[in-house]
Design a protein around this motif. Structure first.
Motif, short mmCIF file in Angstrom:
data_model
loop_
_atom_site.label_atom_id
_atom_site.label_comp_id
_atom_site.label_asym_id
_atom_site.label_seq_id
_atom_site.Cartn_x
_atom_site.Cartn_y
_atom_site.Cartn_z
N PHE A 55 5.03 -12.89 3.96
CA PHE A 55 4.29 -11.95 3.11
C PHE A 55 3.64 -12.63 1.91
CE2 PHE A 55 8.32 -12.44 1.05
CZ PHE A 55 8.06 -12.28 -0.30
N ALA A 58 -0.36 -12.87 1.55
CA ALA A 58 -0.99 -11.59 1.17
C ALA A 58 -0.68 -11.25 -0.28
CB ALA A 58 -0.52 -10.48 2.09
N VAL A 69 -2.48 -11.79 7.80
CA VAL A 69 -3.20 -10.60 7.35
C VAL A 69 -3.86 -10.01 8.58
CG1 VAL A 69 -4.99 -9.64 5.88
CG2 VAL A 69 -3.54 -11.49 5.02
N LEU A 80 0.42 -7.04 7.72
CA LEU A 80 0.62 -8.48 7.88
C LEU A 80 0.63 -8.86 9.35
CD1 LEU A 80 3.47 -9.03 5.25
CD2 LEU A 80 0.99 -8.95 4.90
N ALA A 86 2.03 -4.25 4.63
CA ALA A 86 1.92 -5.15 3.47
C ALA A 86 2.67 -4.61 2.25
CB ALA A 86 0.45 -5.36 3.13
#
Length: 567
Positions: A55, A58, A69, A80, A86
Motif C-alpha cells: 500500500f 499509493a 494501483v 490497489l 486503497a
C-alpha cells in the motif's frame, strides 16, 4: 453470588458495581497499552515484507506509476488490486507525509488499529455480559499469538478487518439495546468500509447476516417491521457490488477435493491461532506448545452449538413477551446469544474459506478471530448467570470447568506470544523475504544515488519493489522500475522481441539493477533473463553483494554504457 432477574441491587451494591466497572475499564486499558508496548519491541524486526507494504506506493501519491494501483478516481488510487481497496493507503498517507516511511510508521499504526479493536470488543462485552467478563475477553484476545503477529506484521492486510468486525458487533448490540437508527447506519457504513478494504470481508458480512436472525429473532423482526425497505435497498446495493467486483474473481471449488480441503483449512486455522503458521513465514523453528488450538476450537464449536440450542429454547419460552422486554436481554440471554452467534459466524466463515480455492493463508484464517475466545467467555458467563433454581453445585461445576479452559488458553497463548516476541528480538537472520538486510539495501541505493546520477533503478526480481519505495529517497522512487515481468519470459521470446527489450534496457543506462542472490531468487528464470539481458547489450557493470549473516542475499548491479558518447 447468583441473583434472580427480579432482585434489585441496593444503593451500596450499585456504587460498588460502578467502581468495579470503572476498575475493569482501567485494567482493560492497561492490558491494551501493555499489548501495544510489548508488540512494539524491536519493531524493525523482521525486515519489511513485500505484501506488508504494497500500500505504500499509493500512500506516497503513486511514486512509481502503476505499481499496486489497479484503479483511480480523479487521479486518486481507489484500488490497489482487484480485491484490495486503497483505504489503508489513504489512512497512512498523512502519517508518511509527516513522519516519513519507516518500520515504525508502517507497523505502529497497525498495532494501534488492533488496539482500537480490543477496546471496542471490551465495550461490546461490557454492555452485554458485564465488565468482569469484558476484561477476561480482552485479556484472551490480547494474549493471542495469532492476533499479536498479524497486527504487528499486517501483510494480509488484517488489522482493519479485525477493527471493522469489532465495530460491527458493537453497532448491532447498541441497536438492539437502543433501537436507534444511527447504529444501523453505522453498521452499514462499517460493512461498506470492510468490503472496500478487502473484498473477502464479504465472508463476514454473509455470516453476520445469517447469524443475526437466528440469534436475535426479535431484533430481526423489528428490522423487518420498521426498516424493511431500507434494509432491502442496502442488501441490494451490497448484492450488486458483490456481483460486479467479487463474482468475476471467484473460482468454482473442486468438489472432489473437499475432504482434503477441510483437513487443510482445519490445520491452517489451528496453526494460525497458535501462531505457528504465521511465524513460519519468517522464523525457522516452531514454538513449543503445551496444547493445540484444534482441541479448543472443537470444544468451542460444540459449546457454541449446545448454547445455540439453549438460546432457541429460551427464545421460544419468551416468545410472548413484549418487544421492549425481548430487546433488553438479561446477562444469561446475552451470554447464550453471543456464544451461539459466535459459533454460527465462525462455522460459516470456516466453510466459506473451504469452498474458496484462492483462500489458504493465515490472514484468511484470522477472519474467524475472536469468536472462539468469545464463545469461551460467554459459556462461562452462561453458567454463572443460570437461574437460582438450578442446583448450585451444577452451576459451580460449569463455571469451574469453563474457567479452567479460559485459564489454559490464556496462559498458553501468553506463553506462545512471549516466546514469539523473544524469538523475533533475538533472531539476527530471518527468512530471505523478511530479512532486515532490506534496510542495508535501501541505504546502499541511497548512497549510490548521492554520489552519481543514474537514470533508473531496475528491479529484476519479484519481492523488492514495495519495500524499496519506502527505503529510498524521494528522487530515487521516481526512477524505480519493477521490471521483473520483462525478464521472466525472456528465454521464451523470439530473437526479435528480445532485441527490442535489449534496446529499451540499453537506453535505461546508466542504471542500478537489483536482484536476489541466486540461492534466494524468487524466480530463477527472471534472474537468468536479467543477467542474459546485461550480457547482450553494450554495457559494463559491477556487482555489490549484500549479505545476511554469512549468506549472500542481494546483488546490486551498477550498469554503465561502454561508449557513453554513442549512448
Amino acid at each position: 453470588m447468583v441473583t434472580s432477574d427480579n432482585e434489585l441491587p441496593t444503593a451500596k451494591h450499585s456504587l460498588n458495581r460502578k467502581w468495579a466497572t470503572r476498575g475493569c475499564a482501567i485494567a482493560a486499558l492497561c492490558i491494551i497499552f501493555a499489548y501495544v508496548v510489548f508488540a512494539s519491541l524491536d519493531l524493525e524486526k523482521p525486515g519489511l515484507y513485500y505484501d506488508e507494504v504494497l500500500f505504500v506506493n499509493a500512500a506516497l501519491g503513486e511514486a512509481v506509476p502503476g505499481l499496486f494501483v489497479h484503479s483511480r478516481l480523479f487521479d486518486t488510487p481507489v484500488q490497489l488490486m482487484p480485491y484490495i481497496g486503497a483505504l489503508k493507503a489513504w489512512l497512512f498517507a498523512p502519517i508518511f507525509a509527516v513522519f516519513g516511511v519507516t518500520p515504525l510508521t508502517i507497523r505502529l499504526p497497525s498495532l494501534i488499529i488492533g488496539a482500537a479493536g480490543l477496546w471496542i470488543g471490551f465495550l461490546t462485552v461490557r454492555r452485554t455480559l458485564g465488565a468482569r467478563w469484558a476484561l477476561i475477553f480482552t485479556g484472551l484476545c490480547a494474549a493471542s499469538p495469532g492476533f499479536f503477529l498479524v497486527t504487528r506484521h499486517d501483510w494480509g492486510p488484517d488489522s482493519l478487518m479485525l477493527l471493522f468486525k469489532a465495530i460491527s458487533l458493537y453497532c448491532l448490540v447498541r441497536w438492539i439495546q437502543s433501537g436507534r437508527k444511527k447504529w444501523l447506519a453505522a453498521l452499514t457504513l462499517t460493512f461498506a468500509l470492510g468490503l472496500f478494504d478487502k473484498l473477502n470481508f464479504i465472508w463476514y458480512i454473509a455470516a453476520f447476516a445469517a447469524a443475526t436472525p437466528l440469534c436475535f429473532p426479535s431484533a430481526f423482526r423489528i428490522l423487518l417491521n420498521k426498516h424493511a425497505g431500507k434494509a432491502l435497498a442496502i442488501a441490494a446495493v451490497f448484492g450488486v457490488a458483490a456481483a460486479i467486483f467479487i463474482l468475476p474473481l471467484l473460482e468454482l471449488p473442486d468438489l472432489a477435493t473437499m475432504l482434503p480441503r477441510l483437513n487443510q483449512i482445519t490445520t491452517l486455522i489451528n496453526a494460525t491461532f497458535d501462531g505457528n503458521s504465521i511465524q513460519a513465514l519468517f522464523l525457522e523453528e516452531e514454538v513449543p506448545l503445551y496444547y493445540r488450538w484444534s482441541f479448543i476450537l472443537l470444544a468451542c464449536l460444540v459449546a457454541g452449538m449446545l448454547l445455540l440450542a439453549c438460546n432457541i429454547w429460551r427464545s421460544w419460552q419468551r416468545r410472548n413477551l413484549s418487544v421492549k422486554t425481548i430487546t433488553q436481554y438479561p446477562p444469561l440471554d446475552w451470554a447464550l446469544k453471543l456464544s451461539s452467534f459466535s459459533a454460527i459466524v465462525g462455522t460459516i466463515i470456516f466453510l466459506e474459506i473451504v469452498i474458496t480455492p484462492q483462500a489458504g493463508g493465515p490472514h484468511h484464517a484470522m477472519m474467524i478471530f475472536p469468536y472462539p475466545q468469545l464463545i469461551l467467555v460467554a459459556a462461562c458467563a452462561c453458567w454463572a448467570n443460570l437461574p437460582t433454581k438450578i442446583s448450585k453445585p451444577v452451576r459451580n461445576a460449569g463455571v469451574v470447568l469453563t474457567a479452567f479452559a479460559i485459564v489454559v488458553v490464556l496462559l498458553a497463548d501468553a506463553q506462545a506470544t512471549v516466546y514469539f516476541q523473544r524469538q523475533i528480538s533475538q533472531t539476527e537472520k530471518f527468512k530471505a523475504k523478511w530479512s532486515t538486510a532490506i534496510y542495508e539495501l535501501g541505504d546502499l541505493v541511497n548512497e549510490k544515488e548521492a554520489t552519481n546520477s543514474y537514470n533508473n533503478i531496475v528491479l529484476g526480481d519479484w519481492g523488492l519493489a514495495t519495500q524499496l519505495i519506502g527505503m529510498v529517497s524521494a528522487p530515487s522512487r521516481r526512477k524505480m522500475l519493477d521490471y521483473w515481468p520483462t525478464f521472466s519470459m525472456r528465454m521464451e521470446k523470439s530473437a526479435a522481441i528480445r532485441a527490442e527489450d535489449d534496446q529499451r534496457i540499453y537506453e535505461m543506462a546508466p542504471f542500478i539493477g537489483i536482484l536476489f542472490a541466486e540461492e534466494h531468487a524468487s524466480f530463477s528464470a527472471t534472474r537468468s533473463g536479467f543477467i542474459d539481458a546485461l550480457n547482450s547489450i553494450d554495457v559494463d557493470y559491477t556487482i555489490d553483494i549484500i549479505h545476511d549473516g554469512d549468506e549472500a542475499l542481494y546483488e546490486v548491479y551498477t550498469v554503465t554504457p561502454r561508449n557513453p558518447d554513442a549512448h
